[in-house]
Design a protein around this motif. Structure first.
Motif, short mmCIF file in Angstrom:
data_model
loop_
_atom_site.label_atom_id
_atom_site.label_comp_id
_atom_site.label_asym_id
_atom_site.label_seq_id
_atom_site.Cartn_x
_atom_site.Cartn_y
_atom_site.Cartn_z
N MET A 100 0.83 -1.19 0.00
CA MET A 100 0.00 0.00 0.00
C MET A 100 0.88 1.26 0.00
SD MET A 100 -3.28 -0.99 2.35
CE MET A 100 -4.15 -2.53 2.13
N LEU A 101 0.52 2.30 0.75
CA LEU A 101 1.28 3.55 0.70
C LEU A 101 2.70 3.36 1.20
CD1 LEU A 101 0.45 6.29 -0.37
CD2 LEU A 101 0.06 7.05 1.99
N ASP A 102 2.92 2.38 2.07
CA ASP A 102 4.28 2.11 2.55
C ASP A 102 5.20 1.72 1.40
OD1 ASP A 102 3.79 2.70 5.15
OD2 ASP A 102 3.47 0.64 5.81
N GLU A 103 4.66 1.02 0.40
CA GLU A 103 5.46 0.63 -0.75
C GLU A 103 5.86 1.87 -1.55
OE1 GLU A 103 7.70 -1.55 -3.25
OE2 GLU A 103 6.78 -2.23 -1.37
N PHE A 104 4.96 2.85 -1.64
CA PHE A 104 5.27 4.09 -2.33
C PHE A 104 6.36 4.88 -1.57
CE2 PHE A 104 1.32 2.81 -4.10
CZ PHE A 104 1.23 3.37 -5.37
N LYS A 105 6.27 4.86 -0.25
CA LYS A 105 7.30 5.53 0.56
C LYS A 105 8.65 4.84 0.38
CE LYS A 105 4.10 7.14 4.15
NZ LYS A 105 3.71 7.05 5.58
N LYS A 106 8.61 3.51 0.30
CA LYS A 106 9.84 2.75 0.09
C LYS A 106 10.49 3.16 -1.23
CE LYS A 106 11.47 -1.99 -0.58
NZ LYS A 106 11.05 -3.43 -0.64
N GLN A 107 9.66 3.32 -2.26
CA GLN A 107 10.19 3.72 -3.57
C GLN A 107 10.81 5.11 -3.51
OE1 GLN A 107 10.50 1.79 -6.28
NE2 GLN A 107 9.64 0.11 -5.04
N ILE A 108 10.21 6.01 -2.75
CA ILE A 108 10.78 7.36 -2.59
C ILE A 108 12.14 7.27 -1.91
CG2 ILE A 108 10.53 9.57 -1.39
CD1 ILE A 108 7.53 9.36 -1.83
N ARG A 109 12.25 6.47 -0.87
CA ARG A 109 13.53 6.34 -0.16
C ARG A 109 14.61 5.79 -1.08
NH1 ARG A 109 9.99 4.32 3.91
NH2 ARG A 109 9.61 5.90 5.49
N ILE A 110 14.23 4.84 -1.92
CA ILE A 110 15.22 4.27 -2.86
C ILE A 110 15.72 5.36 -3.81
CG2 ILE A 110 15.51 2.70 -4.82
CD1 ILE A 110 13.56 0.78 -3.38
N LYS A 111 14.79 6.15 -4.35
CA LYS A 111 15.17 7.21 -5.30
C LYS A 111 16.03 8.28 -4.62
CE LYS A 111 12.74 5.53 -8.75
NZ LYS A 111 13.40 4.94 -9.93
N ILE A 112 15.63 8.70 -3.41
CA ILE A 112 16.39 9.74 -2.70
C ILE A 112 17.74 9.20 -2.26
CG2 ILE A 112 16.40 11.31 -0.73
CD1 ILE A 112 14.31 12.10 -2.74
N GLN A 113 17.75 7.92 -1.83
CA GLN A 113 19.02 7.30 -1.42
C GLN A 113 20.02 7.31 -2.57
OE1 GLN A 113 19.54 5.48 1.95
NE2 GLN A 113 21.46 6.33 1.20
N ASN A 114 19.55 6.95 -3.77
CA ASN A 114 20.42 6.98 -4.95
C ASN A 114 20.94 8.39 -5.22
OD1 ASN A 114 20.08 4.25 -5.36
ND2 ASN A 114 18.40 4.51 -6.82
N PHE A 115 20.05 9.38 -5.05
CA PHE A 115 20.45 10.77 -5.28
C PHE A 115 21.51 11.21 -4.27
CE2 PHE A 115 19.84 15.36 -4.51
CZ PHE A 115 20.10 15.85 -5.78
N PHE A 116 21.36 10.82 -3.00
CA PHE A 116 22.36 11.15 -1.97
C PHE A 116 23.71 10.52 -2.32
CE2 PHE A 116 19.02 11.91 1.52
CZ PHE A 116 19.17 13.28 1.42
N GLU A 117 23.68 9.25 -2.74
CA GLU A 117 24.93 8.56 -3.05
C GLU A 117 25.64 9.22 -4.24
OE1 GLU A 117 23.77 4.52 -3.60
OE2 GLU A 117 23.40 4.18 -1.45
N TYR B 23 -2.28 2.82 -7.19
CA TYR B 23 -2.40 2.82 -5.72
C TYR B 23 -3.76 2.29 -5.27
CZ TYR B 23 -3.08 4.63 -0.99
OH TYR B 23 -3.37 4.74 0.33
N ILE B 24 -4.82 2.78 -5.86
CA ILE B 24 -6.15 2.41 -5.38
C ILE B 24 -6.45 0.95 -5.68
CG2 ILE B 24 -7.73 2.91 -7.31
CD1 ILE B 24 -9.29 4.68 -5.21
N GLN B 25 -5.91 0.45 -6.77
CA GLN B 25 -6.07 -0.97 -7.06
C GLN B 25 -5.36 -1.80 -6.00
OE1 GLN B 25 -5.24 -2.08 -11.08
NE2 GLN B 25 -4.98 -4.25 -10.62
#
Length: 652
Positions: free
Chosen positions: A1-18, A98-100
């Protein structure tokens, strides 16, 4: 659910930080807790990452980093747009995706790790000499709701009542029957036995200043504690058993049930306390206050407890602010105190002593499940297959007047390296003058002007759970009958009962347990405030729509890909998505009130949606999608209501 979307954001931001040589680990639990925010306004996206907290430590320009980050992340199946706004990167989720995901998720809190974890929730613990009152109703609803929440997570959970059958209040009644000629059964066969016990108790309290009565009371209490008079012991057991079962019936009326009842007299007769005291003595945690054996400094510290056994708690930092640094466990007359007995009982809960009870069946509840009772008689022992005792965690729902005593119990166990005992302290229930008058009490002119009145033992203001449910049900019945003239009497009474109980339980749960609540009968049944009646009405409204418009719960979800999802619909989906987080809140004392707030919020969102959105349209795909949405709201409301003891109604 929304946690999976948050996880995807962290992955993208983590890559940007690195890529920018910034050493930040967004998988760290603390970072995960606050790194992603939910924008207040929908035009700012669904989720946002804030660069400002990293500006000083990592010497970055947060607005510049937000802009560069937004440009670096491409839209994908999770996000249709990524946009920089000052120090934030705002993420607009793929609503269809998301809604699906939300709609296809089943409400299931199953966790294999929980199956082997035993939890005990102790609540009620009422004196078995009178009916249960509204204050105790709050206790029951808190304890029963917490039990239901743990069971929903697949913990092995036992709901337990402490049977205080040796308390002095009980002996007022026993002495009255033994020496003052009062019959053991009420003259009116329709009077509940616990209500009859209350009549006797009120009469006996008038004897408080009678020296002869006080002598009889003390003598009788000693006989039962020492089990020296079999006739008195039999009378005491049967009397308290009958009263307790009637109290349980009041709980069953409120959809609250038990697994075990622990008798205080069994704790006494099986010498639990003596055994616990020896364990504490051997570990040098308790001492006897005697000026001949203590140093002058120690005696000065404890002299008010001379000839008593005490537990010293001065070494614990939790008691630094307390004036008294010890607690009496055995009084100078050799009688164990409440705290002393409770420490022994708590040691049994967590298997810190080698003793156990014997067990027997007490009564079968109206849900078909038995309540098991402890017994001190090995000849009565049965194989319960319940494995009582040895709990990983225990929770005691006891009002705030016992906070210090419970604090001592908790930290006495900590001295024994047990940190699993928890006191859930709840606060006062008072009442409005108007509500008190509805129960038939006459008030003075001054009392009528007050906003709130307390329950007064001196004035014998005692409102029972039974009377409360009866009055609520009568009010609901009349309104339900007016709206449903075609329904038969059985349906009207059953529906009125469900609404009355649901509204009452919601009222007792919705406020945080650390706050007082004011009983107002009009508020409880209102459809306009934050009430259980409003939640039940919302559920019934959804049932009515689905019954009239749609029976196809098996409609395919893939139709969502072509649907334009509006803001109200995504708000509903996000609310549903929050349910798991609410239930799994680690601060267990706040979960029941959080669930009530969740129910009200979801009901509000649905009613706002329904007012502003046409569910039944000419577009069959759009109609099917919106009916699926209603079905998911209905499913979530039902699951949440059951956790706090509310039963759904399909029509009001």
């Amino acid at each position: 659910m929304l946690d999976e979307f948050k996880k995807q954001i962290r992955i993208k931001i983590q890559n940007f930080f690195e890529q920018n040589n910034i050493n930040i680990d967004l998988s760290d639990p603390i970072e995960r807790l606050w790194s992603i925010e939910t924008p207040k306004f929908v035009q700012h996206g669904d989720l946002a990452f804030n660069f400002a907290p990293y500006a000083r430590e990592y010497k970055i320009n947060p607005a510049d980093f937000a802009k560069r980050c937004a440009e670096a992340i491409q839209p994908n199946e999770y996000f249709v747009k990524i946009q920089a706004a000052w120090v934030y990167v705002n993420f607009f989720i793929n609503r269809s995706f998301y809604i699906q995901d939300v709609f296809t998720q089943k409400i299931n809190f199953y966790n294999t790790k929980n199956n082997d974890t035993k939890i005990m929730v102790e609540f009620l613990s009422a004196n078995p000499n009178k009916p249960l009152h509204i204050w105790q109703a709050r206790n029951v609803c808190i304890g029963d709701s917490i039990s239901k929440i743990f069971r929903k997570q697949w913990f092995t959970t036992h709901s337990v009542n402490y049977w205080d059958d040796s308390g002095v209040n009980v002996w007022y009644n026993i002495v009255w029957h033994l020496y003052y000629g009062y019959p053991l059964e009420p003259k009116d066969p329709n009077q509940k036995f616990d209500h009859y016990c209350w009549d006797i108790y009120t009469q006996m309290r008038k004897q408080d200043d009678d020296p002869e009565f006080k002598t009889k009371l003390s003598e009788t209490l000693l006989k039962i504690e020492k089990a020296t008079d079999p006739n008195i012991s039999r009378l005491q057991y049967e009397y308290t058993r009958k009263c307790t079962i009637e109290q349980f019936k009041s709980c069953w009326t409120m959809n609250a049930y038990f697994d075990l009842i622990n008798r205080e007299t069994d704790i006494l007769h099986l010498n639990f306390f003596e055994n616990a005291l020896e364990i504490l003595k051997n570990k040098s945690y308790v001492r006897f206050v005697d000026k001949n054996t203590l140093s002058a400094e120690e005696y000065e510290r404890y002299k008010e407890a001379e000839w008593c056994w005490i537990i010293d708690i001065s070494s614990l930092p939790e008691f630094d602010t307390e004036e008294k640094k010890y607690q009496i466990l055995v009084k100078s007359d050799g009688v164990a105190t409440y705290v002393g007995k409770d420490i022994a009982y708590a040691m049994w809960k967590h298997w810190l002593s080698s003793q156990d009870f014997f067990y027997k069946k007490l009564v079968t509840q109206d849900n078909g499940k038995d309540i098991i009772s402890t017994t001190s008689n090995p000849a009565q022992n049965i194989d319960t297959a319940q494995n009582f005792g040895n709990y990983a965690y225990s929770f005691a729902v006891i009002d705030n007047r016992q906070s210090f005593a419970q604090k001592v119990v908790k930290w006495a166990l900590k001295l024994l390296w047990a940190e699993w005992y928890n006191h859930l302290s709840y606060w006062v229930v008072s009442i409005t003058p108007k509500s008190l008058e509805e129960f038939g009490y006459t008030l003075t002119d001054e009392e009528k002007t007050k906003k709130v009145l307390g329950f007064s033992s001196r004035k014998w203001r005692f409102i029972t759970i039974d009377d409360t449910i009866d009055l609520l049900q009568k009010k609901v019945y009349e309104a339900t009958k007016t709206r449903n003239p075609d329904k038969d009497e059985e349906w009207l009474q059953e529906t009125a009962h469900k609404i009355a109980v649901g509204a009452f339980r919601f009222f007792l749960i919705k406020t945080d347990i650390t706050k007082d609540i004011v009983f107002d009968i009009d508020e409880i049944l209102s459809l306009e405030w934050e009430t259980g009646a409003y939640v039940l009405y919302t559920y019934a409204r959804i049932c009515s729509i689905l019954t009239k418009a749609w029976v196809g719960k098996n409609s395919k979800i893939d139709i969502f890909s072509n649907i334009e999802i509006n803001d109200n619909e995504i708000a509903l989906a996000k609310a549903i998505d929050q349910f798991e987080q609410v239930v799994l809140n680690p601060v267990i004392s706040s979960v029941p009130s959080d669930i009530a707030k969740f129910l009200y919020n979801l009901s509000q969102l649905f009613n706002t949606y329904y007012v502003n959105t046409k569910v039944i349209t000419d577009d069959s795909a759009l109609t099917a999608y919106r009916l699926v949405l209603l079905g998911k709201v209905q499913e979530t409301l039902k699951s949440a209501m059951h956790m706090i003891g509310m039963h759904e109604v399909e029509k009001m």
